[in-house]
Each structure stands twice: as C-alpha cells, then as structure tokens.
Design a protein around this motif. Structure first.
Motif, short mmCIF file in Angstrom:
data_model
loop_
_atom_site.label_atom_id
_atom_site.label_comp_id
_atom_site.label_asym_id
_atom_site.label_seq_id
_atom_site.Cartn_x
_atom_site.Cartn_y
_atom_site.Cartn_z
N GLN A 113 -22.77 18.08 -5.23
CA GLN A 113 -21.58 18.05 -4.29
C GLN A 113 -21.02 16.97 -3.73
OE1 GLN A 113 -24.60 19.58 -3.85
NE2 GLN A 113 -24.32 21.79 -4.32
N THR A 114 -22.04 16.07 -3.58
CA THR A 114 -21.43 14.72 -3.02
C THR A 114 -20.49 13.98 -4.11
OG1 THR A 114 -23.55 14.47 -1.69
CG2 THR A 114 -22.29 12.49 -1.92
N VAL A 115 -21.10 14.33 -5.29
CA VAL A 115 -20.29 13.62 -6.31
C VAL A 115 -18.82 14.30 -6.44
CG1 VAL A 115 -20.18 13.55 -9.07
CG2 VAL A 115 -22.22 13.06 -7.92
N PHE A 116 -18.82 15.44 -6.34
CA PHE A 116 -17.40 16.07 -6.30
C PHE A 116 -16.62 15.76 -4.86
CE2 PHE A 116 -19.40 19.66 -8.84
CZ PHE A 116 -18.90 19.38 -10.00
N GLY A 117 -17.19 15.54 -4.01
CA GLY A 117 -16.63 15.05 -3.03
C GLY A 117 -15.87 13.50 -3.05
N SER A 118 -16.75 12.78 -3.49
CA SER A 118 -16.53 11.17 -3.75
C SER A 118 -15.35 11.26 -4.82
CB SER A 118 -17.57 10.40 -4.19
OG SER A 118 -18.20 10.76 -5.46
N VAL A 119 -15.46 11.88 -5.72
CA VAL A 119 -14.40 12.10 -6.71
C VAL A 119 -12.86 12.56 -6.02
CG1 VAL A 119 -13.63 13.18 -8.68
CG2 VAL A 119 -15.74 12.38 -8.74
N LEU A 120 -13.20 13.60 -5.37
CA LEU A 120 -11.80 14.13 -4.87
C LEU A 120 -11.02 12.97 -4.05
CD1 LEU A 120 -11.82 17.96 -3.48
CD2 LEU A 120 -10.37 15.97 -2.31
N VAL A 121 -11.92 12.50 -2.90
CA VAL A 121 -11.39 11.66 -1.90
C VAL A 121 -10.72 10.40 -2.77
CG1 VAL A 121 -11.78 10.07 0.04
CG2 VAL A 121 -12.61 12.53 -0.09
N ALA A 122 -11.55 9.98 -3.54
CA ALA A 122 -11.03 8.68 -4.29
C ALA A 122 -9.84 8.73 -4.93
CB ALA A 122 -12.26 8.07 -5.26
N SER A 123 -9.70 9.98 -5.64
CA SER A 123 -8.68 10.17 -6.41
C SER A 123 -7.30 10.45 -5.80
CB SER A 123 -8.97 11.64 -7.36
OG SER A 123 -10.29 11.43 -8.29
N VAL A 124 -7.54 11.12 -4.48
CA VAL A 124 -6.35 11.11 -3.56
C VAL A 124 -5.95 9.64 -2.99
CG1 VAL A 124 -5.78 11.76 -1.35
CG2 VAL A 124 -7.10 13.31 -2.73
N ILE A 125 -6.93 8.85 -2.85
CA ILE A 125 -6.29 7.33 -2.65
C ILE A 125 -5.81 6.95 -3.92
CG2 ILE A 125 -7.55 4.95 -2.28
CD1 ILE A 125 -9.79 6.43 -0.56
N GLY A 126 -6.15 6.96 -5.11
CA GLY A 126 -5.71 6.66 -6.34
C GLY A 126 -4.22 7.09 -6.62
N LEU A 127 -3.86 8.41 -6.16
CA LEU A 127 -2.54 8.99 -6.07
C LEU A 127 -1.65 8.27 -5.09
CD1 LEU A 127 -0.92 11.49 -7.24
CD2 LEU A 127 -1.76 12.80 -5.43
N VAL A 128 -2.32 8.04 -3.97
CA VAL A 128 -1.24 7.48 -3.07
C VAL A 128 -1.03 5.99 -3.59
CG1 VAL A 128 -1.36 6.28 -0.53
CG2 VAL A 128 -2.30 8.52 -1.10
N ILE A 129 -1.80 5.05 -4.02
CA ILE A 129 -1.63 3.74 -4.34
C ILE A 129 -0.80 3.54 -5.82
CG2 ILE A 129 -3.33 3.05 -3.03
CD1 ILE A 129 -4.89 2.27 -5.43
N ALA A 130 -0.64 4.64 -6.49
CA ALA A 130 -0.35 4.62 -7.99
C ALA A 130 1.03 3.91 -8.14
CB ALA A 130 -0.24 6.00 -8.66
N PRO A 131 1.84 4.34 -7.34
CA PRO A 131 3.24 3.61 -7.25
C PRO A 131 3.27 2.26 -7.24
CG PRO A 131 3.64 5.53 -6.26
CD PRO A 131 2.02 5.44 -6.39
N PHE A 132 2.34 1.60 -6.45
CA PHE A 132 2.20 0.11 -5.94
C PHE A 132 1.55 -0.36 -7.24
CE2 PHE A 132 2.22 2.41 -2.30
CZ PHE A 132 3.55 2.05 -1.44
N PHE A 133 0.58 0.25 -7.72
CA PHE A 133 -0.46 -0.04 -8.92
C PHE A 133 0.59 -0.31 -10.28
CE2 PHE A 133 -3.73 -0.32 -12.16
CZ PHE A 133 -4.54 -0.81 -11.55
N ALA A 134 1.52 0.43 -10.51
CA ALA A 134 2.15 0.39 -11.41
C ALA A 134 3.23 -0.81 -11.39
CB ALA A 134 3.24 1.67 -11.58
N LYS A 135 3.38 -1.39 -10.34
CA LYS A 135 4.30 -2.60 -10.17
C LYS A 135 3.75 -3.87 -10.91
CE LYS A 135 7.37 -0.55 -7.52
NZ LYS A 135 8.60 -0.52 -8.37
#
Length: 534
Positions: A113-135
């Motif tokens: 369950q801790t693995v699933f929790g870390s994946v969920l939050v980290a992926s949301v962070i990745g979703l937020v920074i995706a447009p900046f990362f693409a630059k």
C-alpha cells in the motif's frame, strides 16, 4: 466525388503515423507488439509481488492489473485526446526503473500500500511538471538523440540475452544449449521470413517466428501449457484490491526521482520513434506524451498497478517492420485490455517460451541501436567536439550495463537515476552538448575531438602532369575542358609511354584500351583499368 474523397484523405493523413490499415492487419500487428513486450510487463508485478510476500493469486491479480492499465495507457498515448497522448506508435507498460525503489520501500517496512501511495503522489507531481520538462526539446539535436537511440538498443541487449538463456537465472537449464538453440532457431526464422520477398510476411516476421518457435518448443517438450486452464476465465480489476494507499514522505521522494527517470526515458522514446517514423516531434507533442504517461501512472495504483512508461523494445519493432501506424499500437492496447480482463488469454501468452522471445529480441533491440547509428551518421563531426559528446555519452550509458554494481556505493537517489543506461547517456549527452555546442565561451575556432591529421603535401613531379583548371571530383581527374584524364598505375604508365613515343597512342581511349589489355593479361592482379570506378 471519389477524387474529392481521395484528396480529403490525403490532406488528413499527412503524418506517417496516421496511416490506417485494415482492421485485421491492425490487430495482427498489434498482437506482435503485445508479444514483444509481454515478458517485460509481467516481470515487474512478479518481482514486486514476491518482495511484498503476497499470495500467488494476488500476484496473478497484479499481472492482470498491469496488463489492463498498460492497455488503457497505450490507447491514451497512441490514439490521444486533447492535451494527453503523443499520437505516436508507442506502447505503454509498467516501468522497470522503479523496481529497485519499490523493493527498497518493501524491505524498509512499508507494505505494498505504501508503494501504491508513493506512485500515486509522485505521478501527480510528474503530471504537473510535464509541460516544463518538455521544454528541453531544443537541447536534443541529432548528436543527442542519436546517442539516446543507440543506447536504448544497446542497453536492451542484455535483456535479449537473458531471455535467450531462459529468463530465470535460478533455473537448472538457464543458459543451456537447448534454450540458446531455441533462441537461435527463432532468430533464423525471423531472418528467413524477412527474406521471402513478401512484404506482408516480412512485416509479420517477428510474430510468425514467435508462433513457429513456440510450436517447435512444444513439440520438443520445452513449452508448458498445463496451467492455461487453471484460474478464472474472466475478471475485472478491482480498485484498491490491496487496500487504501499509504502515503510516506520518504517513499514519495524516492518515487519522485523514479518518475523523473521514467519521464526522461519516455522523452527519449518519443524522440526515437519520431525519428524512425520520420515525423515531426516538438515540445508540445512531448508534453502531451508525458502528460499521458503521468496520468496513466497516477491512475495505475487505483487499479493495483505501478508507474507507466513507453517500452523501448516496441520502438525496435516499429523500426524493423516499418509499420508506423499509431492505430496498430492502439489495437495492441485493446488486446492488452482484453488480456487484463481475460486472465486465461494472458496465461496462453505467458506460455510462450522465454528463449523464443530472446531470439526475436536480438533482432528488435539491435534494430533500435542501428537506427541510432543512422542518426549519428548525419551528425557533422568537422571542427567541433561532437565526437567527444558521442564517445563519452555512449560509454557513460554502457557503465550500468556492463557493470550493474558500479553505483552500489553511491547515494540511493543517485543510483536510481544513473542505474538506467538510457538516463545516464541522455543526461551526459545533454550536458556535453550544452558545454560544447551551446556555451561557446572557451571554444577554439577549429576545435576537434580527433588528433589533427598529418599536413598534406604533393611531390613537385606530380604537378608536372597537371594543367591550369584541372580538378578532382567523384574519384575522377577532370581536365579543364571537362574530359576525364585516365589515372594509371606506374606499370601501366611505362607501357603507355612506350607506345606513345612510337606514335601508337593518339587519344584517351587508346590509353584506356592499353590499360585494359594490361589487366586482362594478368588475371587476378587486381589492377583497375584506367578511369574505371572502384
């Protein structure tokens, strides 16, 4: 009316990846994609499930969930909707980059369950920074993308070798001659089917070779289908089947680093498949691809799966088959969805012997490396440091491949990033390109990575035969009036000169004839007739 329809179709299908094939062929090629990546997509739930100490039934649930989520992610990435999906032939699946981090979380006392929790939050962070990362697209010229594509192929070769040996290093027959022989037979079948002169068979050579290899393995007693009938036929992935996710700060930070690595790898794969498909890839397209990647990863824990990423081995399949249609990959995603809902079909595919996949993998992964080399061949290496960029980046990317324990003594976060050969090569290539090609300060006018070639010189006597306006082009010496001047060997020169003095030579054709006679008089001498191209 028909002409108008044809014109409309041409205008709406300008990109190679937008080609639509017949439904039957699309799903056949799609199945080929699924078989290519199946071993990779089930490996992660097997490893993590065993590390978490869950039951065999729960591991089967994890596998079905990963297939289901991977299918949905593939459809989103390849078909695409507004802001989500690169609309390229990219297959999505569970990322192997997070295995070390997930097992570390489990060994540190955290549950699945801790693995699933870390994946969920980290992926949301990745979703937020995706447009900046693409630059960062402007920092990926051919010298960088060529290195990355080549590294993708080279880093996958150990996977193919492991499959060819049997896939399970603990098994008694791991690396046995029957296993390697089966892989070699599958490889030979791929090459033979590619040689038959039929375009359809050639494009399906991987799938047909896998099917034929599996049949041969079954006849030899090397394939086991006994477990196909065991277990449920139909099952829908249940959300949060292992309980609600647990959020741990340390686990989230570690998984965020993994997400950054997967974003780097997905960016590299988007660039690679764009190069192979000969289609335009800009920062907006990368951003859409990364958003699809991260949205799929964020939703994956809800359905008992892990971080998603583009599968590099399927980039190789696009290269070797030449089938660039994204709708073929969409069909493959639909097949994965069905496999996730019908575990019995998944068990059939799982029965394909690993050595068979290894034989096919040699061709697939080698093709990726060859595509990268083709890109690097277009790079200008004159008066710059591009050779150093390529050399150091490739070597850096190979370190974790040839010596996996190289980063064991480094901090965990550092090891997670650089343990991936793809990430290592990408980071080094981008940094060196910035240093030598973007930051011009300190560069010499004619810098070069190679030792300077010796000074050129010509003997005085060699100039006596030349006249004003003579020039050398395309391997031929041309006179100022445009006629070709025969180039002869020392022996031919003596023969021609003697006949010239006797008045037996009056034109260039006489010289060529005499030289050809000299060659014919000495069979196998290797002397080239004057004026004849090598």
């Amino acid at each position: 009316m028909n002409a108008a329809k044809a014109t409309t179709k041409t205008l709406t299908a300008q990109r190679p990846e937008d080609e639509r094939l017949p439904v039957g062929r699309s799903f056949t090629y799609g199945l080929q994609h699924v078989l290519t990546m199946y071993g990779g997509i089930i490996a992660v739930p097997l490893i993590v499930g065993n590390a978490a100490g869950v039951s065999q039934d729960e591991i089967a649930l994890l596998i079905a969930s990963c297939l289901f989520v991977g299918g949905a992610a593939t459809i989103l990435q390849s078909y695409g909707v507004k802001f989500f999906g690169s609309q390229l032939p990219l297959v999505q699946g569970v990322s192997f980059a997070g295995v070390a981090t997930m097992t570390a979380i489990l060994s540190g006392g955290g549950g699945i369950q801790t693995v699933f929790g870390s994946v969920l939050v980290a992926s949301v962070i990745g979703l937020v920074i995706a447009p900046f990362f693409a630059k960062v697209i402007r920092f990926f010229p051919p010298v960088v993308t060529g290195v990355i594509i080549t590294t993708i192929g080279l880093t996958l070769m150990p996977v193919a070798a492991n499959w060819a040996m049997g896939g399970n290093a603990q098994a008694e027959n791991y690396g046995s001659l029957p296993n390697i022989g089966l892989a070699a037979l599958t490889l030979a079948l791929v090459l033979l089917l590619s040689k038959l002169g039929n375009a359809a068979i050639s494009r399906l050579s991987i799938l047909l070779a896998i099917v034929a290899g599996t049949v041969i393995a079954a006849l030899l007693g090397m394939a086991d289908f006994s477990n196909v009938g065991n277990g449920a036929i139909f099952a829908v992935p249940q959300p949060f089947a292992f309980g609600w996710p647990v959020f741990d700060v340390a686990a989230i930070i570690s998984m965020t680093i993994v997400v950054l690595v997967t974003m780097t790898e997905t960016t590299a794969d988007i660039l690679a498949v764009g190069e192979i498909a000969r289609t335009k890839v800009d920062s907006r397209r990368i951003a859409d691809g990364l958003r699809a990647d991260m949205l799929s990863s964020a939703l994956a824990p809800v359905f008992n799966s892990f971080t998603q990423t583009a599968f590099a081995q399927n980039v190789g399949l696009v290269a070797i088959t030449g089938v660039k249609s994204r709708f073929v990959v969409t069909a493959g995603g639909a097949i994965m969805l069905v496999l996730g809902l019908l575990p019995i079909l998944g068990r059939v595919v799982a029965a394909v012997p690993t050595p068979v996949l290894g034989g096919a993998g040699i061709v697939l992964f080698g093709t990726v490396a060859a595509s990268g080399i083709r890109t690097l061949s277009k790079v200008d290496y004159k008066d710059n440091m591009n050779m150093v960029i390529v050399a150091v980046s490739l070597a850096f990317g190979m370190i974790p491949v040839v010596k996996p324990e190289f980063y064991d003594q480094f901090p965990t976060w550092f090891g997670i990033i650089f343990h991936s050969g793809i990430s290592s090569a990408a980071i080094m290539a981008v940094l060196l390109n910035l240093l030598f090609n973007q930051l011009k300060a300190g560069n010499s006018e004619k810098q070069s990575s190679l030792v300077a070639s010796p000074p050129r010189m010509v003997r005085v006597e060699e100039l006596h035969a030349l006249e004003e306006g003579d020039y050398y082009e395309g391997g031929k010496l041309i006179a100022a009036d445009g006629t070709e001047i025969p180039v002869v060997t020392a022996q031919q020169y003596q023969v021609v000169k003697e006949k010239l003095d006797r008045g037996e030579v009056t034109c260039h054709e006489d010289i060529r004839r005499i030289c050809e006679e000299e060659v014919s008089d000495e069979p196998g001498s290797g002397v080239r007739p004057a004026g004849q191209d090598t």
